[in-house]
Design a protein around this motif. Structure first.
Motif, PDB file in Angstrom:
ATOM      1  N   SER A 284       0.837  -1.211   0.000  1.00 26.72           N
ATOM      2  CA  SER A 284       0.000   0.000   0.000  1.00 26.72           C
ATOM      3  C   SER A 284       0.869   1.257   0.000  1.00 26.72           C
ATOM      4  O   SER A 284       0.577   2.219  -0.701  1.00 26.72           O
TER       5      SER A 284
ATOM      6  N   LYS B  41       2.243   2.192  -3.273  1.00 28.47           N
ATOM      7  CA  LYS B  41       1.239   2.834  -4.154  1.00 28.47           C
ATOM      8  C   LYS B  41       1.265   4.354  -3.980  1.00 28.47           C
ATOM      9  O   LYS B  41       0.946   5.085  -4.929  1.00 28.47           O
TER      10      LYS B  41
ATOM     11  N   LYS C  97      -2.476   6.134  -5.885  1.00 29.01           N
ATOM     12  CA  LYS C  97      -2.166   6.815  -4.623  1.00 29.01           C
ATOM     13  C   LYS C  97      -3.400   6.761  -3.713  1.00 29.01           C
ATOM     14  O   LYS C  97      -3.302   6.407  -2.531  1.00 29.01           O
TER      15      LYS C  97
ATOM     16  N   GLY D  59      -3.957   3.384  -2.334  1.00 27.71           N
ATOM     17  CA  GLY D  59      -3.004   3.090  -1.252  1.00 27.71           C
ATOM     18  C   GLY D  59      -3.450   3.737   0.053  1.00 27.71           C
ATOM     19  O   GLY D  59      -3.442   3.112   1.118  1.00 27.71           O
TER      20      GLY D  59
END
Lengths: 475, 374
Positions: free
Chosen positions: B132, B135, B144, B147
């Motif tokens: 995550s 990301k 993003k 994440g």
């Protein structure tokens, strides 16, 4: 002399064809990009937050009903079970000649109440306002009035409503349970939004139980299937682009959400036109522009509303006749917008587009056809030119239909049966030859009828949704 | 050359060549679309089947792990074995890893208490928190935001500082995910970013923040009146709404000041807040404002509804009475309703007025007294 006429007419028609094709292509590309951007943003949205929120704005669902006795109970029950925590349902019985009101009263335990109604927008008189004694139907109000037409009935709803937003719908449409949650979101994200619309789809042959859409199927009727393709093209490849450009002039009368205050200040629905849905949006936009206020008309590509499409040529012709008259009436009422820079995108782009490519195109096609027949009679047809041109036009029409199917496949993907793709390809091949010329003819006739002074809606006989049974799986 | 000769032999003009080329181009494009649709349909079906199989496998493993953790009689080696087998499946592809992530997030939303903590531990044991966090460094805003969502749902508080960087992101969705992440992950001051926030706070954000605050420990909810004097109008409106909704009576002393705010939305919302908080102490302050907002029908309606809730003296009721003469119908309506529902004295004042004015308010009174319209 003849050569000059030939060249001029040929060039004009060609130029028109090229510009309309380029416009449709540009709109299709913008729509596709914007739709996928919407889907990406939607990934992060949890609509249940709105469902449980005390901050969710109040919505009045206004549904005019005229001679809907056949299906009114199921329709109202379906509207009462929409997922939203702060809404009311206002059924306007527009002087029905059948048993619409007589059925509603016992079904929902309705009694007349002393409601002090203000006629903010002038309408035909209201005969009575009914509320239910049963708390389960507390959200429901039935307003009985003298017949005045759909626009008049909607205005009564606007007068009656006390909520911030009003959703104007056709009572016989099937609204998705989460439709209000999705339609209200643009108003929450952007305070300048004054109206939002969603996609209307064809419900013919779909499996419906007690007013709920259970399974989606392609219509059995060829005419209805043609309309499926037409609706997908119009909604997915046209309106999304106009919304992005902030030039959307039309929110479907089947399902639209409006800021009540703005709709009233703009004067409510115009009962002198049969295109009251488009006319209101244009007038609201004009009002905001004249007031110098920022505004936006939003559009949701989600399929939120399912309607019965005419499956007979007679009924379809009446509908298209009305649409043509409504388009011209709206354009005529707002001719001040035509290439008027004061009205921004609406004046410089949307209105001219509607005038030249929505209203004028049936006439151009008809003139082209007449010109061609004249050439045949005079023996002056250049057959290779004609064939190559027809081939080019036909291929473009097929291309745009496939583009719309691609948009459908990569977005909401409602027709999941494997054979549906091939059925739709066949429809797309047949449509320019079998369906489109009839639509052109009905549009021209509509304009002719308008010139003769025809104002009525025409009788729109509905079959009512057929309760198709699901095929039970054999164990 | 031969092609040109062929065209010349048939007398095909340049225009006709162009049309033919256009037609071929669009047919080929349409054919490509059809091919894409068919391939997409095929891969979609395969992907769905694969996903269902993976989800079922992951769900069985997660159920087993949760049971193991909650019944401590099971040896640690069994737990480790399950974790390793999950890791091995996830290593097959990023698709498998994402399916596992989605499964964890979906479960976390429906589970609370100690089982929820187990899921958070599994998230870290499987090293999915690193996935995550990676990301957050990707180029695409969607990655993003995804994440951030994953870190938030699985309550990975160590990521707060990384997430905070996106408060000023250009992308609106990314900014909104950041706000919500900070509200949920920041245990001490969940809304501290409002101190210096200069951007927009839409009603949508308000709904989201309220939803998450209402689900969290009430001790984390800040005193919203601290932002009543913010220079950001959206922050003021937001704070007023929240103070009203959460019934923060501590905000009452700061409300009179807002009745003189330059923005009418703030004034209107302040009257609503006074009404909701039933701030009887402010009845005199509100009464004193009757002349100030007479010409603004929206604020007058709010004011009169406010007085209808908090009035207790004869002077307060007299102030409401003056609104029975207001040019706007809705103001008259609310004034009538306020007097009708207050007490006997107010009702008598209303009836006397109505009689004097030849029953001009009878329609409204009948409406208000209709039981089915309450």
């Amino acid at each position: 002399m003849w050569n000059i006429i030939y060249q001029v007419v040929n060039t004009l028609i060609l130029a028109y064809a090229v510009t309309i094709a380029v416009s449709y292509l540009v709109l299709a590309i913008i729509s596709m990009i914007e739709m996928h951007a919407y889907i990406r943003r939607n990934y992060f949205i949890d609509y249940k937050y709105i469902l449980s929120s005390p901050f969710a704005p109040g919505i009045s669902l206004i549904a005019p009903a005229y001679n809907e006795g056949l299906t009114i109970i199921d329709n109202v029950k379906s509207l009462l079970s929409i997922m939203y925590n702060n809404y009311e349902v206002i059924i306007i019985n527009d002087g029905s000649k059948d048993d619409t009101l007589a059925k509603l009263i016992p079904a929902f335990d309705l009694v007349k109440v002393n409601y002090d109604l203000q006629y903010t927008v002038a309408t035909k008189p209201v005969r009575g306002i009914y509320k239910s004694r049963n708390r389960a139907f507390k959200k429901l109000t039935v307003v009985d009035k003298e017949n005045g037409g759909k626009a008049d009935a909607l205005n009564v709803g606007l007068n009656f409503s006390r909520k911030d937003l009003v959703a104007c719908i056709d009572v016989d449409c099937i609204i998705e349970p989460d439709a209000l949650l999705k339609m209200v979101k643009p108003f929450l994200e952007d305070r300048t939004v004054i109206a939002s619309g969603g996609v209307v789809r064809i419900a013919n042959s779909c499996i419906i139980e007690e007013g709920r859409l259970i399974e989606i199927k392609l219509p059995v009727s060829l005419l209805a299937r043609m309309q499926v393709l037409e609706y997908i093209r119009a909604f997915l490849l046209g309106r999304m682009a106009w919304s992005k450009l902030n030039g959307l002039l039309l929110i479907s009368g089947a399902f639209g959400l409006f800021k009540r205050e703005t709709a009233l200040k703009a004067g409510g629905y115009n009962h002198k036109t049969v295109g009251e849905d488009m006319e209101l949006v244009v007038r609201m936009r004009r009002y905001m522009q004249d007031q110098g206020q920022r505004y936006r008309v939003a559009y949701i590509p989600d399929p939120l509303c399912w309607t019965e499409a005419p499956s007979s040529a007679t009924i379809l012709s009446r509908q298209r006749n009305r649409w043509a008259r409504g388009t011209f009436e709206t354009l005529s009422l707002h001719k001040k917008l035509f290439f008027n820079p004061k009205y921004g995108v609406m004046g410089m782009l949307s209105y001219p587009f509607w005038f030249f490519y929505e209203w004028l195109s049936p006439f151009v096609e008809f003139i082209g056809l007449v010109f061609f027949l004249l050439l045949v009679i005079l023996g002056k047809v250049n057959w290779t030119f004609f064939i190559s041109l027809t081939f080019a036009v036909y291929s473009f029409a097929f291309f745009i239909s496939m583009f719309s199917m691609l948009a459908e496949e990569t977005s909401f993907f409602k027709y999941t049966a494997k054979r549906d793709i091939f059925k739709m390809i066949a429809i797309a091949l047949l449509e320019p030859i079998w369906f489109h010329p009839r639509v052109v003819w009905w549009s021209i006739k509509g304009n002719y009828d308008l010139m003769k002074g025809k104002k009525s809606w025409g009788e729109m006989t509905r079959q009512g949704f057929v309760q198709y049974k699901r095929k039970e799986k054999v164990a | 050359m031969m092609y040109e000769q062929w065209l010349h032999a048939y007398g095909i003009t340049d225009e006709e060549k162009v049309f033919t080329f256009i037609a071929m181009f669009f047919f080929i494009a349409a054919f490509l679309f059809i091919t894409f649709i068919l391939i997409s349909r095929f891969t979609k079906n395969n992907r769905q089947q694969h996903e269902v199989a993976l989800r079922n496998h992951f769900q069985r493993s997660l159920n087993a792990i949760i049971i193991m953790e909650t019944t401590s009689a099971v040896p640690d080696s069994s737990y480790r074995f399950k974790i390793e087998s999950l890791k091995n499946v996830m290593k097959q592809s990023s698709f498998a890893r994402q399916v596992m992530m989605n499964q964890l997030v979906a479960l976390k939303k429906t589970i609370s208490g100690s089982t929820s903590k187990i899921l958070e531990r599994i998230y870290i044991e499987l090293d999915l928190h690193s996935y995550s966090i990676r990301k957050l460094k990707r180029g695409s805003w969607k990655m993003k935001a995804q994440g951030i969502r994953e870190l938030t749902e699985l309550n990975y508080t160590d990521a707060i500082h990384s997430i905070r960087n996106f408060l000023t992101a250009k992308n609106k969705t990314l900014r909104e995910e950041t706000f919500l992440a900070l509200v949920r992950l920041d245990q001490d001051k969940p809304l501290s970013f409002l101190d210096h926030y200069t951007g927009e706070l839409t009603p949508w954000m308000r709904i989201n923040i309220h939803y998450h605050l209402s689900k969290s420990d009430s001790r984390r909810i800040p005193d919203f009146s601290q932002w009543f004097t913010s220079s950001n109008l959206d922050v003021v409106l937001f704070s007023l709404s929240m103070a009203r909704q959460l019934r923060q009576t501590s905000a009452v002393t700061k409300l009179p000041e807002l009745l003189s705010h330059s923005d009418v939305r703030v004034v209107s919302l302040t009257f609503e807040t006074i009404t909701e908080l039933e701030a009887y102490d402010l009845a005199d302050v509100v009464t004193a404002k009757t002349d100030t907002f007479w010409n603004n029908e929206k604020i007058s309606a709010r004011l009169v509804r406010c007085l209808g809730r908090i009035s207790y003296t004869h002077e307060h009721k007299q102030a409401i009475l003056t609104y029975l003469d207001h040019p706007d119908y809705h103001v008259r309506f609310y004034a009538t309703k306020a007097l009708y529902t207050l007490d006997d004295e107010a009702r008598n004042m209303l009836q006397d007025f109505n009689t004097e004015m030849n029953g001009i308010l009878s329609g409204i009174i009948n409406h208000i007294s209709e039981p089915l319209l309450q």
